[in-house]
Scaffold this active site. Sequence first.
Site, PDB file in Angstrom:
ATOM      1  N   TYR A 173       0.866  -1.186   0.000  1.00 41.58           N
ATOM      2  CA  TYR A 173       0.000   0.000   0.000  1.00 41.58           C
ATOM      3  C   TYR A 173       0.898   1.230   0.000  1.00 41.58           C
ATOM      4  CZ  TYR A 173      -2.787   3.871   1.826  1.00 41.58           C
ATOM      5  OH  TYR A 173      -3.373   5.092   1.994  1.00 41.58           O
TER       6      TYR A 173
ATOM      7  N   GLU B  81      -3.812   7.507  -3.324  1.00 47.73           N
ATOM      8  CA  GLU B  81      -3.651   6.177  -2.755  1.00 47.73           C
ATOM      9  C   GLU B  81      -3.451   5.124  -3.831  1.00 47.73           C
ATOM     10  OE1 GLU B  81      -5.926   5.426   1.244  1.00 47.73           O
ATOM     11  OE2 GLU B  81      -7.344   6.230  -0.212  1.00 47.73           O
TER      12      GLU B  81
END
Length: 390
Positions: A109, A198
Site C-alpha cells: 500500500y 492512494e
Amino acid sequence: MNVHEYQAKDLMRKMGLKVLNGHVAKTVEEAVEGAKKLGGNIWVVKAQIHAGGRGKAGGVKLAKSLDEVKLHAEDILGKTLVTHQTGPEGKKVLTLFIEEGCDIEHEYYAGVVLDRATGKVTMMASAEGGVEIETVAEESPEKIIKVAIDPAAGFTPFVARKLAYGIGIKDKAEVKEASKFFQGLYDLYMKHDCSAAEINPLVKTKQGEILALDAKLNFDPNALFRHSDIEELRDITEESQKELDAGKFGLSYIELDGNIGCLVNGAGLAMGTMDIIKLEGGEPANFLDVGGGATKETVQEAFKIILSDENVKAILVNIFGGIMKCDIIAEGIVAAAKELGVTVPLVVRLEGTNVALGKKILNESDLAIIAADDLADAAKKAVEATKGEA
C-alpha cells in the site's frame, strides 16, 4: 473532487509512474474489443465507480479468455455495487476498465495525505497491501510506515528509502524502483493539488517492477481553478444531483441519511446545529450552508434542494445574522414556503442583524412556523416535530 481509476492512471503515466495498459469500455462489446487490443491471455475487468472496496462487492474480476471478459462485463455493467464507501444505496456501474494482467510477487500500500495533526504532507506505505488500509490502521497500526515531509526540505531520497525498507523491499535495484515510484507519487500529489493519493495495491512483479495495480486520486475542489484539465475529468453521474444543484447557486450542500433538513449560515454553525440535533436524539438530513452572501433567491433554492429529499420530515432554520441579515433569510423562507407549499414542520431560530424585522416578516406570513428561542430549543422542537410526522 474524485476521478475514476483509469483517469488516475492516465495522470500517473504522464508523471512517469508505471501502470498497466488498459482500455475503457461503456458496453460489453467495447470490453471484449479492448481485451483483444491488449492481447495476451489474461485480463482484469474492473468496475469504475468513485468508491473503494470494489473487489469485495464483485466489481473486479479476472478473465482468462475473451468469453470470460464478455461474461464479466455483462455481469458488472449496470450492476449496483455496495461497498463500505458507497453507503447502503450503492453506486451503479456505467463504465468498465479492461486491464492487462501481470505476475504479482507482493502487494503493498502507498498513499499521500495531509496530516492535520502535524500540518505536513505525509507519505504512508505498508507491506499489507490489497486489503482495506482502514482495517490495518485499526488492528495493526505498526504495519503502516509514515513519513512527514518537511516543507522546507521537500521530498528527499532518505524519505523514499525509509518507505521502501520499511515495507520490506531490500534488493538494491528494487529499492531504486520503489524510491522512484514514491517520488513520482509525491510529485503528482503536489503538482495537481490532491487531497489524497492512494495506491492499493502497489505491486512488485516477479520481474522486479514496481507499479500501481489500482489508483485513487482525490483533488482539492478549492484549487480546481488552477487545473482546468483535472476539472474536465469530473463525472457528474457519480455525484449527488442535489449537491450539483446547490453548487450552481453557491450553496455548500452535503446529503446525509437523517430526516431533519438543515438550513444554516456558516460552516461552523452548520456543524454545531447537526451536533445538537444528534444530541437531542435526531438525525440531520443534510449539511447546507447558505453563506454570508445569500439572497432571497438562493434561500428559495436551498429550500427546494432540502425538500427534494423525500426523507425530510422537518426543517430547522438556524440563522445567526452577521453579514447575512435575518430579514433576507425570512423573506426567502416565506417565498419558498408559499411557492413550494411546504407541508413538513418548519422550525426557525433567528438571531443577529435585523432579527426583529426578520421575526416580524415570519409572524405576518400566516405560515405555520415553530419559533425557537435558542439552538437547543430549536433542535428539540425539530426532533419532536419529526416524531409527529412519523
